[in-house]
Every structure is written in structure tokens, then in C-alpha cells.
Design an enzyme around this catalytic site. Structure first.
Site, PDB file in Angstrom:
ATOM      1  N   ASP B 106      16.498   3.555  -5.942  1.00  0.00           N
ATOM      2  CA  ASP B 106      15.192   4.111  -5.649  1.00  0.00           C
ATOM      3  C   ASP B 106      15.122   4.440  -4.167  1.00  0.00           C
ATOM      4  O   ASP B 106      15.379   3.568  -3.328  1.00  0.00           O
ATOM      5  CB  ASP B 106      14.112   3.091  -6.029  1.00  0.00           C
ATOM      6  CG  ASP B 106      12.746   3.737  -6.133  1.00  0.00           C
ATOM      7  OD1 ASP B 106      12.671   4.967  -6.310  1.00  0.00           O
ATOM      8  OD2 ASP B 106      11.746   3.005  -6.050  1.00  0.00           O
ATOM      9  N   TYR B 108      12.901   6.564  -0.889  1.00  0.00           N
ATOM     10  CA  TYR B 108      11.625   6.322  -0.205  1.00  0.00           C
ATOM     11  C   TYR B 108      11.385   7.556   0.642  1.00  0.00           C
ATOM     12  O   TYR B 108      11.145   7.469   1.833  1.00  0.00           O
ATOM     13  CB  TYR B 108      11.865   5.068   0.655  1.00  0.00           C
ATOM     14  CG  TYR B 108      10.699   4.328   1.227  1.00  0.00           C
ATOM     15  CD1 TYR B 108       9.647   3.882   0.426  1.00  0.00           C
ATOM     16  CD2 TYR B 108      10.665   4.015   2.591  1.00  0.00           C
ATOM     17  CE1 TYR B 108       8.611   3.150   0.970  1.00  0.00           C
ATOM     18  CE2 TYR B 108       9.636   3.272   3.134  1.00  0.00           C
ATOM     19  CZ  TYR B 108       8.604   2.840   2.311  1.00  0.00           C
ATOM     20  OH  TYR B 108       7.577   2.097   2.851  1.00  0.00           O
ATOM     21  N   HIS B 113       4.063   8.840   2.007  1.00  0.00           N
ATOM     22  CA  HIS B 113       4.063   7.542   1.317  1.00  0.00           C
ATOM     23  C   HIS B 113       4.588   6.429   2.225  1.00  0.00           C
ATOM     24  O   HIS B 113       3.982   5.356   2.319  1.00  0.00           O
ATOM     25  CB  HIS B 113       4.910   7.628   0.048  1.00  0.00           C
ATOM     26  CG  HIS B 113       5.154   6.300  -0.615  1.00  0.00           C
ATOM     27  ND1 HIS B 113       4.168   5.606  -1.276  1.00  0.00           N
ATOM     28  CD2 HIS B 113       6.266   5.528  -0.710  1.00  0.00           C
ATOM     29  CE1 HIS B 113       4.658   4.469  -1.753  1.00  0.00           C
ATOM     30  NE2 HIS B 113       5.933   4.392  -1.421  1.00  0.00           N
ATOM     31  N   ARG B 122       2.350  -3.438   7.047  1.00  0.00           N
ATOM     32  CA  ARG B 122       2.654  -3.899   8.403  1.00  0.00           C
ATOM     33  C   ARG B 122       1.670  -3.263   9.386  1.00  0.00           C
ATOM     34  O   ARG B 122       2.048  -2.424  10.212  1.00  0.00           O
ATOM     35  CB  ARG B 122       4.092  -3.501   8.787  1.00  0.00           C
ATOM     36  CG  ARG B 122       5.191  -4.156   7.947  1.00  0.00           C
ATOM     37  CD  ARG B 122       6.586  -3.596   8.240  1.00  0.00           C
ATOM     38  NE  ARG B 122       6.690  -2.176   7.910  1.00  0.00           N
ATOM     39  CZ  ARG B 122       6.924  -1.723   6.686  1.00  0.00           C
ATOM     40  NH1 ARG B 122       7.119  -2.548   5.687  1.00  0.00           N
ATOM     41  NH2 ARG B 122       6.982  -0.419   6.460  1.00  0.00           N
ATOM     42  N   GLU B 179       4.150   4.114  -9.422  1.00  0.00           N
ATOM     43  CA  GLU B 179       4.685   5.022  -8.414  1.00  0.00           C
ATOM     44  C   GLU B 179       5.162   6.268  -9.139  1.00  0.00           C
ATOM     45  O   GLU B 179       6.054   6.195  -9.994  1.00  0.00           O
ATOM     46  CB  GLU B 179       5.833   4.380  -7.618  1.00  0.00           C
ATOM     47  CG  GLU B 179       5.369   3.179  -6.798  1.00  0.00           C
ATOM     48  CD  GLU B 179       6.316   2.773  -5.679  1.00  0.00           C
ATOM     49  OE1 GLU B 179       7.537   2.994  -5.814  1.00  0.00           O
ATOM     50  OE2 GLU B 179       5.825   2.227  -4.661  1.00  0.00           O
ATOM     51  N   GLU B 181       7.230   9.390  -9.365  1.00  0.00           N
ATOM     52  CA  GLU B 181       8.473   9.823  -8.708  1.00  0.00           C
ATOM     53  C   GLU B 181       9.195  10.844  -9.582  1.00  0.00           C
ATOM     54  O   GLU B 181       8.923  10.959 -10.773  1.00  0.00           O
ATOM     55  CB  GLU B 181       9.413   8.619  -8.486  1.00  0.00           C
ATOM     56  CG  GLU B 181       8.727   7.414  -7.874  1.00  0.00           C
ATOM     57  CD  GLU B 181       9.692   6.332  -7.411  1.00  0.00           C
ATOM     58  OE1 GLU B 181      10.919   6.555  -7.486  1.00  0.00           O
ATOM     59  OE2 GLU B 181       9.216   5.270  -6.967  1.00  0.00           O
ATOM     60  N   ARG B 217       2.306  -5.225  -6.582  1.00  0.00           N
ATOM     61  CA  ARG B 217       2.221  -5.242  -5.110  1.00  0.00           C
ATOM     62  C   ARG B 217       2.102  -6.638  -4.537  1.00  0.00           C
ATOM     63  O   ARG B 217       2.597  -6.890  -3.429  1.00  0.00           O
ATOM     64  CB  ARG B 217       1.030  -4.405  -4.648  1.00  0.00           C
ATOM     65  CG  ARG B 217       1.073  -2.959  -5.081  1.00  0.00           C
ATOM     66  CD  ARG B 217       2.274  -2.241  -4.521  1.00  0.00           C
ATOM     67  NE  ARG B 217       2.283  -0.843  -4.959  1.00  0.00           N
ATOM     68  CZ  ARG B 217       3.302  -0.017  -4.748  1.00  0.00           C
ATOM     69  NH1 ARG B 217       4.393  -0.435  -4.137  1.00  0.00           N
ATOM     70  NH2 ARG B 217       3.232   1.223  -5.179  1.00  0.00           N
ATOM     71  N   GLN B 220       5.561  -8.163  -4.740  1.00  0.00           N
ATOM     72  CA  GLN B 220       6.413  -7.443  -3.779  1.00  0.00           C
ATOM     73  C   GLN B 220       6.151  -7.854  -2.332  1.00  0.00           C
ATOM     74  O   GLN B 220       7.091  -8.085  -1.560  1.00  0.00           O
ATOM     75  CB  GLN B 220       6.170  -5.934  -3.957  1.00  0.00           C
ATOM     76  CG  GLN B 220       7.007  -5.040  -3.052  1.00  0.00           C
ATOM     77  CD  GLN B 220       6.592  -3.562  -3.160  1.00  0.00           C
ATOM     78  OE1 GLN B 220       5.798  -3.177  -4.021  1.00  0.00           O
ATOM     79  NE2 GLN B 220       7.130  -2.740  -2.279  1.00  0.00           N
ATOM     80  N   TYR B 224       9.467  -9.547  -0.398  1.00  0.00           N
ATOM     81  CA  TYR B 224      10.365  -8.458   0.021  1.00  0.00           C
ATOM     82  C   TYR B 224      11.069  -8.656   1.352  1.00  0.00           C
ATOM     83  O   TYR B 224      11.970  -7.861   1.683  1.00  0.00           O
ATOM     84  CB  TYR B 224       9.632  -7.111  -0.011  1.00  0.00           C
ATOM     85  CG  TYR B 224       8.952  -6.716   1.268  1.00  0.00           C
ATOM     86  CD1 TYR B 224       7.778  -7.344   1.678  1.00  0.00           C
ATOM     87  CD2 TYR B 224       9.482  -5.720   2.090  1.00  0.00           C
ATOM     88  CE1 TYR B 224       7.155  -6.987   2.850  1.00  0.00           C
ATOM     89  CE2 TYR B 224       8.858  -5.367   3.269  1.00  0.00           C
ATOM     90  CZ  TYR B 224       7.701  -5.993   3.645  1.00  0.00           C
ATOM     91  OH  TYR B 224       7.083  -5.647   4.808  1.00  0.00           O
ATOM     92  N   LYS B 233       9.394  -5.061  -8.795  1.00  0.00           N
ATOM     93  CA  LYS B 233       9.780  -3.775  -9.372  1.00  0.00           C
ATOM     94  C   LYS B 233      10.605  -3.920 -10.644  1.00  0.00           C
ATOM     95  O   LYS B 233      10.601  -3.028 -11.488  1.00  0.00           O
ATOM     96  CB  LYS B 233      10.661  -3.009  -8.366  1.00  0.00           C
ATOM     97  CG  LYS B 233      10.035  -2.787  -7.012  1.00  0.00           C
ATOM     98  CD  LYS B 233       9.124  -1.590  -7.028  1.00  0.00           C
ATOM     99  CE  LYS B 233       8.770  -1.148  -5.606  1.00  0.00           C
ATOM    100  NZ  LYS B 233       8.100   0.148  -5.626  1.00  0.00           N
ATOM    101  N   THR B 237      10.843   0.134 -15.376  1.00  0.00           N
ATOM    102  CA  THR B 237      10.785   1.463 -14.766  1.00  0.00           C
ATOM    103  C   THR B 237      10.812   2.458 -15.920  1.00  0.00           C
ATOM    104  O   THR B 237      11.742   2.425 -16.734  1.00  0.00           O
ATOM    105  CB  THR B 237      11.993   1.696 -13.837  1.00  0.00           C
ATOM    106  OG1 THR B 237      12.053   0.630 -12.887  1.00  0.00           O
ATOM    107  CG2 THR B 237      11.897   3.026 -13.116  1.00  0.00           C
ATOM    108  N   THR B 324       8.029   7.197  -4.306  1.00  0.00           N
ATOM    109  CA  THR B 324       6.709   7.747  -4.599  1.00  0.00           C
ATOM    110  C   THR B 324       6.515   9.105  -3.940  1.00  0.00           C
ATOM    111  O   THR B 324       6.811   9.277  -2.762  1.00  0.00           O
ATOM    112  CB  THR B 324       5.614   6.808  -4.065  1.00  0.00           C
ATOM    113  OG1 THR B 324       5.848   5.524  -4.611  1.00  0.00           O
ATOM    114  CG2 THR B 324       4.234   7.296  -4.457  1.00  0.00           C
ATOM    115  N   GLU B 338      -2.002   3.421  -2.342  1.00  0.00           N
ATOM    116  CA  GLU B 338      -2.347   4.411  -1.323  1.00  0.00           C
ATOM    117  C   GLU B 338      -3.666   5.098  -1.657  1.00  0.00           C
ATOM    118  O   GLU B 338      -4.498   5.323  -0.788  1.00  0.00           O
ATOM    119  CB  GLU B 338      -1.283   5.506  -1.268  1.00  0.00           C
ATOM    120  CG  GLU B 338       0.047   5.115  -0.700  1.00  0.00           C
ATOM    121  CD  GLU B 338       1.036   6.255  -0.886  1.00  0.00           C
ATOM    122  OE1 GLU B 338       1.783   6.214  -1.871  1.00  0.00           O
ATOM    123  OE2 GLU B 338       1.021   7.200  -0.077  1.00  0.00           O
TER     124      GLU B 338
END
Lengths: 394, 394
Positions: B106, B108, B113, B122, B179, B181, B217, B220, B224, B233, B237, B324, B338
Site C-alpha cells: 500500500d 501513500y 491525504h 502529528r 480508504e 484507493e 484508526r 492504528q 504504528y 489495516k 482489504t 487514499t 479526513e
């Protein structure tokens, strides 16, 4: 008929009986069991086609009861006479990747290793992340690049950026490293939505191998935020050719270190699956480290329970590795980045001061454990030699 | 013989011809191609056993020249009369996972995103990590839990720790997300040690699917660091059942956004593989977002070149997803975290204020692109419904 002789003190006595996939000139790869210095062709000796396949997966899928029954059959077989043509000297066969790898997960279960890497990669922060003592931290690796011992390792190229540099450059890794680990092979898969409890570990996991998780530290340190290691690891992961059945590891079973704080209920074991495995790392033939697996904070049963607690399914051939095995002493560190403290404290190898791997270097990792017959059993070794980068892709 | 009729404005005209794996009552899964509202049984229509298999892998392994030839054969076939019994209404068949997944990666690759998630995860740091504009950041996911559209998604359990809590607790995810994708399916594998260049993308990649990378989330955000997303995750999927051949996407090919700094040579494309794909996300039947794939910073050709530049091999069935897809506007964000800014700005769904997924919710992601015949072609949809956590493992 042939009578097998097992040399005194052999690490491959009747209390071991590891499985592998081997071939002889002109014959297709098939399943064998190692006894002393011999490989017994199981399809031929037992007349069962499940062993005439090029991977252990079909046999592993038959489940724990069958693994036990076959182990008894093999014990009986090799204690008596074995059909002619079913026995080969181990030096005369080619050993292959013993199982078809499904998903590959790598954990990070040594407190000593995680703290050392924390100090090296994030010198201004606490060595362990806040989650580390609450769960076995792990991530997915690349299943398609798992290779068997003896496969040469081409030095990977990639983006590297040293702390002082303004922008990354492309080229061969300058900080190629090893990670000495143990790996666990799922034999009986589990359905999506059905977590595997710690106490079901021995029912599900077929056996264990030695793993060398080759690591390009310069590629890794630049790429790994925020989604984890990727190209710094995915070029190759080597495994030993013999899968030691979990059934052979009863005498090696020990407590894990004290786990404080107490893990959440899904991570509690009725009896811990710590393993008293002694590992040894040889760099160009010289022993440089003796990582003690018994120091690992999280057990492989806890790793499996964690990996599936979200409902993730597993399949025969899924491989999960422990993460680098490092003990508290310097001579017990399972990666060169720790052993040489980021390259700043070289170790002597055959009279030279060494830090990371050079082209032509060869690394062999071996492991032994107490057997149920009072002696020791062996995992064999995982060996690999570094070849120069090809420059392709530049 | 049957003559196929294609409804006016169909997204499955002769310039699309996506492949899938379908079954009918009493018959085994096999390869079909979608034309209008029909599925054509290729083994029956073309008399070729490679299509009588339950996955596209054997056909994909035959390589690019063969993919082109079969596409021409199919075009000719469906323009004329098709043998009786080889045509099924799409509503009368069951669709299966179209390919056996090897490794799943996957990426990014959306700047919008990555910056949004950086701000949310963060808040005290720069939104993008220093490496983000130098390489397509990616990580390995769990290949064994890729499921086909229509598969129910059991809410995962796991460790969650909110910022104010002293210790993690165990339980069902409270911040279950999607997500949106696009995913790319490798058709022709590459050897270990042989990087694939950007310009070899179309030779190696068979086609594209829509991906919903379900994300817990709360699990995660706790797990993470430092090795990346894992259980947040790996529970599931979802992919759409039709693989749109890259050969059908020529008219969708566009430039990627300006890439500054200029990528290193191995990431440069002779002609960019940006894709003008319009995606749409429906939450319980109501459209809540329209992610524009053309906004993606890194192209799928760059992702493949990066993924292999360290010498990692690829196999038929390897799946890599874009990450995403989010555009610059709020209504273009491909994840609910988001879209609702971490749950703080609910969106209206059928008259309710909603943030993360509730049990019983259903999400469908669809996508279309310009076709070579002047109209549009469709990827179909990836759909999934959330079931309550089973509580197993608690």
C-alpha cells in the site's frame, strides 16, 4: 533395506526429525526428513503422495493430529530398516525453500534490540515507544522475497540520506546488515474473523526456522517514517532449510521474562512459550555473537494471538519472525548495527576491524536447543553471501 | 449463437472489457469478461483452458503480447455471435476474488491525504515527512486478507489508547474508516535482483481495480510507531471484482502534478502514467466524496519502479494500491478521518451527523475514466457492509 546410523552427539537425532524439501539430480523436489547426516525421502519411505510435493504446505494443511501421527510413523521407520533409494547423504542433495510463503510478518520482540535501535535511530527520545510493553510490535514484510539458505544476496540499491546531507542520493547500500531471528511457520490456517488464542499456538504452528532478515540500514532510516520499513528489508529474507517441528521443542519451552505491565487478557498464556534456543552468528567463519532466544520478551504464541486478534486470517505457509534476537550483553546482539553501535565501535573479524557487510562477506546463523532425549537438537543454519550491487535501476 | 447488445452509454463497452472470475450454480469459478450487462465465459467462448481456472493468474503469467492478442480476439468475438451458454447476465453470476494475491503493498501517494493525516496524527510536526517528495512512501500489507467486493467486514477488535488514557484498553474499534484507493495488479513477475523501470510498467502490470483499505484508526494510531500500520489495516482489504486492463486506460493517461524536487533518475518517466480516474464514495447510498485520481503525486509506474529498485522480485497477482485518493477540496477526500477532520466535523448522511462507521453501515466506492471510444469506461464498484465485532479474543 538400509539401516540408518546416527552419529553420537548428532543434533539431528530421533528427538528432532525436522522436515525439508530436497532434490537429487534428475528428480523433482520433494519432502524429506533429516536424521543424522541423512535425508529420508518420505514419499518413497512412507508411500504417501503428500510428500511428493515441492512444498510442505499440503502436509501442514492436514493439521496437528496428522503431524503427530506422521512423527510417530517416522520414528518407527527410521528406528528400523528404511527402503533402499529412500536415504540420501545430506551432502548429496539440494535443499529448497521448504514451504510456499503466504504472508510474512516480522516482529520486534527483543527488549534489548528494540531499546538499542531506539537509541541509535532516535537518540533524543525514550528508547522504547510507549506501546512496546503492551503489544508485540510487528509489521508485514515481503513474502515473495523469502529465500532458502545458500541463496546469494545482491547488495540492494536505493535512496540513502545521511544526517548531514541536504538531499538523498541513489546507490548501493553502504550499511548492509543482518538480523538473527527465529521464524514460525503456520501449518493450520484460521478463518477471517476468528482470532487464534495464545493456547492454540501449538495446534496451529507447525514448526520453526532460523531467519536472517537482511537489512539496509541507510535505506531503512530514510524511508521508514511514517509507515515503517519497506525497501530496506524487502530485497531478501533468508530462512534455514529445515523446519523443526514444534513437537520437538517441548524440552526447550521456558518462561518468558517477567512482563510488566501485565499484558491484556488476549496476550496471557496458560503456560509461556518462551524458547531456550541458543543462536550463534558467524561472520566469514568467525563467531561474533551468541544471541539467546530465551531473552525474548514476547513469546511466539503471543505474537500469533496478537496478529489475529483483529480477525485477520492465517494460511498454511504464513511465516512470522521474532525480530532480531539480542541479549543484554554486547556479545549477544543479533544485528551488526547494535554489535558495532551504529558502526562506531568496529568488531574484529579475522584480524580486521569491521562494521557493516562488504561484498563477498558470508554470514551463517545457527541455532540449537535442548532435545527431549537429554541432548541437544539443531536447527541447522541459514547462510548467505553478499554479491556486489548490479547497478541496474540507476 | 447469441448476439450481445450493449446498452447506450454503458460503462462496459468494447473499449473496456474488464476481466473477472465468476461462477454459476453448479459450475466452478472461471474467467469471464464483462460486456455491457453480460459476462462472457471465456473458456467456453474461446475454447482455451487458461480461462477455465479460478484465478486470472495463469492468464496474466502469459505476458503482455498475449494480453493484447486475447483482447483483440474478444473484441472480434463479442462484435459477432457468441456461442450459446457462454453468455450470462451479470446479475445471475457470483463474482469472486479475480486473482490470487501475492504480496500486497500500500502506497501513500496523495499529497493532500498525506498532509491531512500528518496534521491529524502529528499535529506538532510538519505535515509531510522529509522523505515524502523524494520517494513514493509505501509499506507491505496482508495479502491473505484481500477480499472481493460484497464480503462483509467484521468490525475488528484490538488495543486502543486515546490521548488522555493512561493505558490501552481492548475492544472493538471505535474509529473504523475507509480508504478509497486504486490498486494495480502485476501480471508478469520480475526476478530478484532485476528492478523494473518506470517505462516497463505497461509491460508488467495487467490492470487496475478499486480498493477499499478498511482502517481502524484507533488501533492504528496506538500501534504504528515505529514500524508502521499493522492490525489497524490487516483485518480486511476489499477490491472490486473487475480488473480493467491497462490496455483500456490509454485515454485516461495524463500527466502527474509537477514533481518538485525533480525525482531521482530511476523515478523519471518518459511519459507520465497519471490517470484521469473519477472516484465516488457512497455511504449508505449517499455520495459523500468524489476523489480525483488525477491529483495523485506519484504515478503507479513510479510506485512499481520504487518497489523493485532494491532488487525485490514481483509475481503475477502482486497487488499494490495507491493509498487514499484525496483531492484539494473537502468533498474530494477519500477517508472519513479526513472528511470529518478526525471526527470533529461530522458530515450529513441521510439526515444524520456521521463521523466513523457504525455497524450495519455500507460503503460503495465506484470509479470511471475516459474510454478510447469517446465515452467513459467503468471499474464497477467495491462494496462492503460493517458487521458487529464478534467479541472473540476478548
Amino acid at each position: 533395506m538400509t539401516t540408518l546410523t546416527i552419529p553420537d552427539g548428532s543434533l539431528f537425532g530421533l528427538d528432532n526429525l525436522p522436515y525439508g524439501v530436497f532434490s537429487t539430480p534428475g528428480a523433482a523436489p520433494r519432502v524429506g526428513v533429516r536424521v543424522g547426516d541423512s535425508v529420508v525421502d518420505l514419499a518413497r519411505a512412507l508411500g504417501d503422495d503428500v510428500f511428493a510435493r515441492p512444498t510442505l504446505n499440503p502436509f501442514m494443511e492436514q493439521g496437528h493430529r496428522r503431524w503427530t501421527a506422521v512423527r510417530e510413523q517416522i520414528t518407527e521407520l527410521v528406528s528400523g530398516d528404511v527402503p533402499d533409494g529412500a536415504v540420501h547423504p545430506v551432502g548429496a542433495v539440494t535443499l529448497h525453500l521448504p514451504f510456499r510463503v503466504g504472508d510474512y510478518v516480522d516482529f520486534y520482540a527483543s527488549e534489548h534490540h528494540a531499546a538499542n535501535l531506539g537509541r541509535l535511530f532516535r537518540p533524543d527520545a525514550a528508547p522504547l515507544m510507549p506501546n512496546w510493553k503492551h503489544l508485540p510490535v510487528g509489521y508485514h514484510g515481503r513474502g515473495g522475497t523469502v529465500v532458502v539458505s545458500g541463496t546469494d544476496i545482491v547488495r540492494p540499491c536505493g535512496q540513502r540520506k545521511a544526517p548531514g546531507e541536504a538531499a538523498p542520493t541513489f546507490g548501493p547500500s553502504r550499511r548492509l546488515d543482518i538480523e538473527a531471528e527465529m521464524g514460525f511457520v503456520v501449518g493450520t490456517g484460521s478463518e477471517q474473523g476468528s482470532p487464534v488464542s495464545c493456547d492454540d499456538f501449538a495446534e496451529r504452528v507447525f514448526g520453526a526456522v532460523i531467519v536472517n532478515d537482511w537489512s539496509a540500514r541507510d535505506i531503512q532510516s530514510w524511508e521508514y517514517v511514517p509507515l515503517g520499513p519497506f525497501l530496506g528489508k524487502s530485497f531478501a529474507t533468508s530462512v534455514s532449510p529445515w523446519v523443526v517441528p514444534l513437537l520437538a521443542l517441548e524440552a526447550a519451552r521456558v518462561d518468558t521474562p517477567v512482563q510488566d505491565p501485565r499484558p491484556l487478557p488476549y496476550l496471557r498464556e496458560s503456560r509461556a512459550w518462551g524458547l531456550d534456543v541458543d543462536m550463534a552468528v558467524e561472520w566469514n567463519g568467525q563467531e561474533v555473537s551468541r544471541p539467546p532466544y530465551r531473552e525474548m520478551y514476547w513469546s511466539p504464541a503471543q505474537m500469533l494471538a496478537h496478529m489475529t486478534v483483529n480477525g485477520a486470517s492465517t494460511r498454511a505457509g504464513d511465516l512470522y519472525a521474532s525480530g532480531t534476537v539480542s541479549g543484554p550483553e554486547k556479545g549477544q546482539r543479533g544485528a551488526f548495527i547494535e554489535l558495532t553501535w551504529g558502526g562506531g565501535e568496529p568488531v574484529g573479524v579475522n584480524g580486521e576491524e569491521r562494521t557493516f557487510l562488504r561484498d563477498g562477506d558470508e554470514v551463517a546463523i545457527s541455532a540449537t536447543a535442548p532435545g527431549t532425549a537429554g541432548g541437544r537438537i539443531g536447527f541447522g543454519e541459514v547462510r548467505g553471501r553478499v554479491l556486489p550491487a548490479t547497478g541496474a535501476g540507476e
